[in-house]
Design an enzyme around this catalytic site. Structure first.
Site, PDB file in Angstrom:
ATOM      1  N   SER A  16     -14.972 -26.410 -40.687  1.00 31.52           N
ATOM      2  CA  SER A  16     -15.297 -25.030 -40.285  1.00 31.52           C
ATOM      3  C   SER A  16     -14.892 -24.720 -38.849  1.00 31.52           C
ATOM      4  O   SER A  16     -14.331 -23.643 -38.601  1.00 31.52           O
ATOM      5  CB  SER A  16     -16.787 -24.751 -40.496  1.00 31.52           C
ATOM      6  OG  SER A  16     -17.086 -24.800 -41.872  1.00 31.52           O
ATOM      7  N   LYS A  65     -29.692 -26.739 -45.478  1.00 29.97           N
ATOM      8  CA  LYS A  65     -29.553 -25.451 -46.165  1.00 29.97           C
ATOM      9  C   LYS A  65     -30.888 -24.889 -46.668  1.00 29.97           C
ATOM     10  O   LYS A  65     -31.071 -23.680 -46.749  1.00 29.97           O
ATOM     11  CB  LYS A  65     -28.578 -25.578 -47.351  1.00 29.97           C
ATOM     12  CG  LYS A  65     -27.120 -25.697 -46.925  1.00 29.97           C
ATOM     13  CD  LYS A  65     -26.205 -25.709 -48.152  1.00 29.97           C
ATOM     14  CE  LYS A  65     -24.756 -25.792 -47.736  1.00 29.97           C
ATOM     15  NZ  LYS A  65     -23.832 -25.727 -48.880  1.00 29.97           N
ATOM     16  N   ASN A  86     -26.454 -20.788 -46.391  1.00 29.22           N
ATOM     17  CA  ASN A  86     -25.332 -21.455 -45.697  1.00 29.22           C
ATOM     18  C   ASN A  86     -24.779 -20.607 -44.555  1.00 29.22           C
ATOM     19  O   ASN A  86     -23.860 -21.050 -43.868  1.00 29.22           O
ATOM     20  CB  ASN A  86     -24.216 -21.858 -46.676  1.00 29.22           C
ATOM     21  CG  ASN A  86     -23.323 -20.691 -47.047  1.00 29.22           C
ATOM     22  OD1 ASN A  86     -23.720 -19.536 -46.945  1.00 29.22           O
ATOM     23  ND2 ASN A  86     -22.112 -20.980 -47.476  1.00 29.22           N
ATOM     24  N   ASP A 101     -21.670 -19.550 -50.771  1.00 32.89           N
ATOM     25  CA  ASP A 101     -20.979 -20.579 -51.571  1.00 32.89           C
ATOM     26  C   ASP A 101     -20.527 -20.027 -52.925  1.00 32.89           C
ATOM     27  O   ASP A 101     -19.362 -20.194 -53.317  1.00 32.89           O
ATOM     28  CB  ASP A 101     -21.886 -21.796 -51.804  1.00 32.89           C
ATOM     29  CG  ASP A 101     -21.866 -22.767 -50.634  1.00 32.89           C
ATOM     30  OD1 ASP A 101     -20.917 -22.729 -49.830  1.00 32.89           O
ATOM     31  OD2 ASP A 101     -22.818 -23.570 -50.530  1.00 32.89           O
ATOM     32  N   GLY A 126     -22.603 -30.795 -62.975  1.00 31.40           N
ATOM     33  CA  GLY A 126     -23.430 -30.927 -61.783  1.00 31.40           C
ATOM     34  C   GLY A 126     -24.497 -29.847 -61.751  1.00 31.40           C
ATOM     35  O   GLY A 126     -24.339 -28.780 -62.362  1.00 31.40           O
ATOM     36  N   ALA A 127     -25.583 -30.147 -61.057  1.00 34.66           N
ATOM     37  CA  ALA A 127     -26.682 -29.175 -60.948  1.00 34.66           C
ATOM     38  C   ALA A 127     -27.324 -29.275 -59.566  1.00 34.66           C
ATOM     39  O   ALA A 127     -28.501 -28.981 -59.395  1.00 34.66           O
ATOM     40  CB  ALA A 127     -27.718 -29.421 -62.041  1.00 34.66           C
ATOM     41  N   GLY A 129     -26.956 -28.451 -55.175  1.00 35.67           N
ATOM     42  CA  GLY A 129     -26.980 -27.213 -54.407  1.00 35.67           C
ATOM     43  C   GLY A 129     -25.770 -26.326 -54.662  1.00 35.67           C
ATOM     44  O   GLY A 129     -25.912 -25.112 -54.899  1.00 35.67           O
ATOM     45  N   ALA A 130     -24.581 -26.899 -54.641  1.00 37.61           N
ATOM     46  CA  ALA A 130     -23.379 -26.083 -54.831  1.00 37.61           C
ATOM     47  C   ALA A 130     -23.324 -25.537 -56.248  1.00 37.61           C
ATOM     48  O   ALA A 130     -22.966 -24.371 -56.472  1.00 37.61           O
ATOM     49  CB  ALA A 130     -22.136 -26.922 -54.528  1.00 37.61           C
ATOM     50  N   ASN A 150     -25.422 -32.399 -66.294  1.00 28.56           N
ATOM     51  CA  ASN A 150     -25.721 -33.124 -65.053  1.00 28.56           C
ATOM     52  C   ASN A 150     -26.170 -34.546 -65.368  1.00 28.56           C
ATOM     53  O   ASN A 150     -26.768 -34.787 -66.425  1.00 28.56           O
ATOM     54  CB  ASN A 150     -26.826 -32.397 -64.267  1.00 28.56           C
ATOM     55  CG  ASN A 150     -26.953 -32.925 -62.852  1.00 28.56           C
ATOM     56  OD1 ASN A 150     -25.960 -33.013 -62.136  1.00 28.56           O
ATOM     57  ND2 ASN A 150     -28.148 -33.308 -62.441  1.00 28.56           N
TER      58      ASN A 150
HETATM   59  P1  NAP Z   1     -25.902 -32.181 -54.009  1.00 30.35           P
HETATM   60  O1  NAP Z   1     -26.844 -31.039 -53.963  1.00 30.35           O
HETATM   61  O2  NAP Z   1     -26.286 -33.487 -53.410  1.00 30.35           O
HETATM   62  O3  NAP Z   1     -25.533 -32.428 -55.585  1.00 30.35           O
HETATM   63  C1  NAP Z   1     -24.749 -33.513 -55.970  1.00 30.35           C
HETATM   64  C2  NAP Z   1     -24.398 -33.406 -57.471  1.00 30.35           C
HETATM   65  O4  NAP Z   1     -23.494 -34.465 -57.808  1.00 30.35           O
HETATM   66  C3  NAP Z   1     -25.605 -33.548 -58.391  1.00 30.35           C
HETATM   67  O5  NAP Z   1     -25.378 -32.806 -59.562  1.00 30.35           O
HETATM   68  C4  NAP Z   1     -25.566 -35.059 -58.682  1.00 30.35           C
HETATM   69  O6  NAP Z   1     -26.217 -35.407 -59.875  1.00 30.35           O
HETATM   70  C5  NAP Z   1     -24.095 -35.292 -58.820  1.00 30.35           C
HETATM   71  N1  NAP Z   1     -23.666 -36.662 -58.599  1.00 30.35           N
HETATM   72  C6  NAP Z   1     -23.559 -37.324 -57.416  1.00 30.35           C
HETATM   73  N2  NAP Z   1     -23.088 -38.578 -57.625  1.00 30.35           N
HETATM   74  C7  NAP Z   1     -22.907 -38.702 -58.958  1.00 30.35           C
HETATM   75  C8  NAP Z   1     -22.448 -39.775 -59.812  1.00 30.35           C
HETATM   76  N3  NAP Z   1     -22.085 -40.963 -59.290  1.00 30.35           N
HETATM   77  N4  NAP Z   1     -22.379 -39.556 -61.143  1.00 30.35           N
HETATM   78  C9  NAP Z   1     -22.731 -38.346 -61.662  1.00 30.35           C
HETATM   79  N5  NAP Z   1     -23.182 -37.311 -60.930  1.00 30.35           N
HETATM   80  C10 NAP Z   1     -23.266 -37.486 -59.588  1.00 30.35           C
HETATM   81  O7  NAP Z   1     -24.510 -31.808 -53.333  1.00 30.35           O
HETATM   82  P2  NAP Z   1     -23.812 -30.369 -53.252  1.00 30.35           P
HETATM   83  O8  NAP Z   1     -24.155 -29.730 -51.958  1.00 30.35           O
HETATM   84  O9  NAP Z   1     -24.078 -29.642 -54.513  1.00 30.35           O
HETATM   85  O10 NAP Z   1     -22.260 -30.799 -53.150  1.00 30.35           O
HETATM   86  C11 NAP Z   1     -21.570 -31.367 -54.251  1.00 30.35           C
HETATM   87  C12 NAP Z   1     -20.092 -31.575 -53.864  1.00 30.35           C
HETATM   88  O11 NAP Z   1     -19.498 -30.302 -53.626  1.00 30.35           O
HETATM   89  C13 NAP Z   1     -19.882 -32.378 -52.582  1.00 30.35           C
HETATM   90  O12 NAP Z   1     -18.752 -33.205 -52.762  1.00 30.35           O
HETATM   91  C14 NAP Z   1     -19.586 -31.315 -51.532  1.00 30.35           C
HETATM   92  O13 NAP Z   1     -18.763 -31.799 -50.490  1.00 30.35           O
HETATM   93  C15 NAP Z   1     -18.843 -30.280 -52.366  1.00 30.35           C
HETATM   94  N6  NAP Z   1     -18.969 -28.909 -51.830  1.00 30.35           N
HETATM   95  C16 NAP Z   1     -17.818 -28.214 -51.636  1.00 30.35           C
HETATM   96  C17 NAP Z   1     -17.888 -26.915 -51.150  1.00 30.35           C
HETATM   97  C18 NAP Z   1     -16.614 -26.151 -50.919  1.00 30.35           C
HETATM   98  O14 NAP Z   1     -16.686 -25.119 -50.226  1.00 30.35           O
HETATM   99  N7  NAP Z   1     -15.489 -26.543 -51.481  1.00 30.35           N
HETATM  100  C19 NAP Z   1     -19.137 -26.317 -50.886  1.00 30.35           C
HETATM  101  C20 NAP Z   1     -20.299 -27.052 -51.131  1.00 30.35           C
HETATM  102  C21 NAP Z   1     -20.191 -28.368 -51.614  1.00 30.35           C
HETATM  103  P3  NAP Z   1     -27.800 -35.793 -59.888  1.00 30.35           P
HETATM  104  O15 NAP Z   1     -28.543 -34.484 -59.931  1.00 30.35           O
HETATM  105  O16 NAP Z   1     -27.950 -36.585 -61.121  1.00 30.35           O
HETATM  106  O17 NAP Z   1     -28.056 -36.573 -58.636  1.00 30.35           O
END
Ligand code: NAP
Length: 279
Positions: A16, A65, A86, A101, A126-127, A129-130, A150
């Site tokens: 950012s 967040k 965010n 987001d 996935g479920a 934050g994003a 998820n």
């Molecule tokens: P978060 O809230 O920690 O959620 C993580 C998600 O990934 C949950 O659904 C989790 O499942 C799952 N997960 C993690 N490791 C796993 C594994 N080994 N096997 C299966 N599922 C797994 O994180 P978040 O903020 O949502 O971010 C998720 C990703 O999106 C990150 O890589 C982040 O960098 C990226 N992101 C990108 C942007 C963008 O602007 N491009 C914005 C936000 C986030 P469980 O519920 O089972 O733990």
């Protein structure tokens, strides 16, 4: 000179500062955008400092967040429903929280993949934050269905229930099977550089619709195993960088009221990513 910044812990990896600073400079705005590494114990004081007249506001990232919400005056957009902010905007000493987001993801879909989610069958992987932000933003775009898988099923069930209550046809599904979907979105951190599962894809694409769109929100690396597998199976692909840029562009516009120069932001981010050491 005015200020803005990103509040997180850590924030050294954040792109950012690179693309927001480029946007301010390109727009002729005298603003310095800073990385504000903020441990949880310093969060309240950091947010209080955003009320100063010279401060436009801030972006907020992991792990703050949700924790910033009690320190804000009002919540806008979907941020109250999501329970996550965010972007913080300082309007005359009052702090407004937003979440860009989900809208940033929709802008990426429309602008970079020419994909309109209206009437589409969508699979979210996935479920976290994003995924929550994306699910609620998609729900407003009137897809035919939103299926959510998820690793921890109870979170998929809860999100499907909430998105269903918001008016979408949403279900939790037991398997990450892209068959029959027009759009498959990886909202997990699987495939993320340094994330522990960087060589993995959350799903396989046998049986997927050729020409369907696979979108990853992970942007390091640019081509994740999920995108590589989707491409090999004949799907169209969209990486995570456009979402990052468009969520930032929406924040920029909330702070300044000026259209964000997204081309400049993309170029600055791509240049910074190219300069990073290869893993
Ligand atoms: P978060 O809230 O920690 O959620 C993580 C998600 O990934 C949950 O659904 C989790 O499942 C799952 N997960 C993690 N490791 C796993 C594994 N080994 N096997 C299966 N599922 C797994 O994180 P978040 O903020 O949502 O971010 C998720 C990703 O999106 C990150 O890589 C982040 O960098 C990226 N992101 C990108 C942007 C963008 O602007 N491009 C914005 C936000 C986030 P469980 O519920 O089972 O733990």
């Amino acid at each position: 000179m005015r200020t803005a910044g990103i509040i997180g812990f850590p924030v050294a990896h954040s792109l950012s500062p690179v693309f927001q600073q480029a946007a301010f400079e390109h727009s002729g705005l005298d603003v310095r955008y800073e990385p504000w590494a903020t441990p949880p114990s310093a969060l309240e004081a950091r947010v209080r400092s955003l009320r100063w007249p010279e401060c436009l506001g801030a972006n907020v990232t992991i792990p703050h967040k949700e924790a910033v919400i009690p320190f804000l005056d009002e919540l806008g957009g979907q941020s109250a429903r999501l329970g996550a902010v965010n972007t913080i905007v300082n309007r005359g000493g009052r702090l407004f929280g937003f979440n860009t987001d989900g809208p940033g993801f929709l802008a990426a879909l429309r602008n970079e993949a020419a994909f309109d989610p209206a009437g589409a069958r969508v699979l979210l992987l996935g479920a976290g934050g994003a995924a929550r932000g994306i699910a609620f933003a998609l729900a407003e775009a009137r897809p035919a269905t939103i299926a959510i898988w998820n690793r921890s099923p109870h979170r998929a069930l809860r999100l499907a229930r909430e998105v269903g209550a918001a008016g979408a046809d949403a279900t939790a599904v037991p398997l990450p099977d892209p068959g029959g979907f027009d759009l498959v979105v990886n909202c997990t951190s699987i495939g993320m550089h340094g994330g522990g599962a960087e060589r993995a894809s959350p799903c396989r694409f046998e049986g997927a619709i050729p020409g369907a769109l696979a979108a990853d929100i992970v942007y390091r690396p640019a081509e994740t195993p999920f995108l590589a597998a989707a491409h090999a199976a004949g799907l169209r692909v969209l990486g995570g960088l456009p979402m990052l840029i468009f969520q930032g562009a929406l924040a920029f516009e909330l702070w300044t009221g000026v259209p964000a120069p997204t081309d400049v932001m993309f170029e600055a981010a791509r240049q910074a990513l190219r300069a990073e050491p290869v893993a």
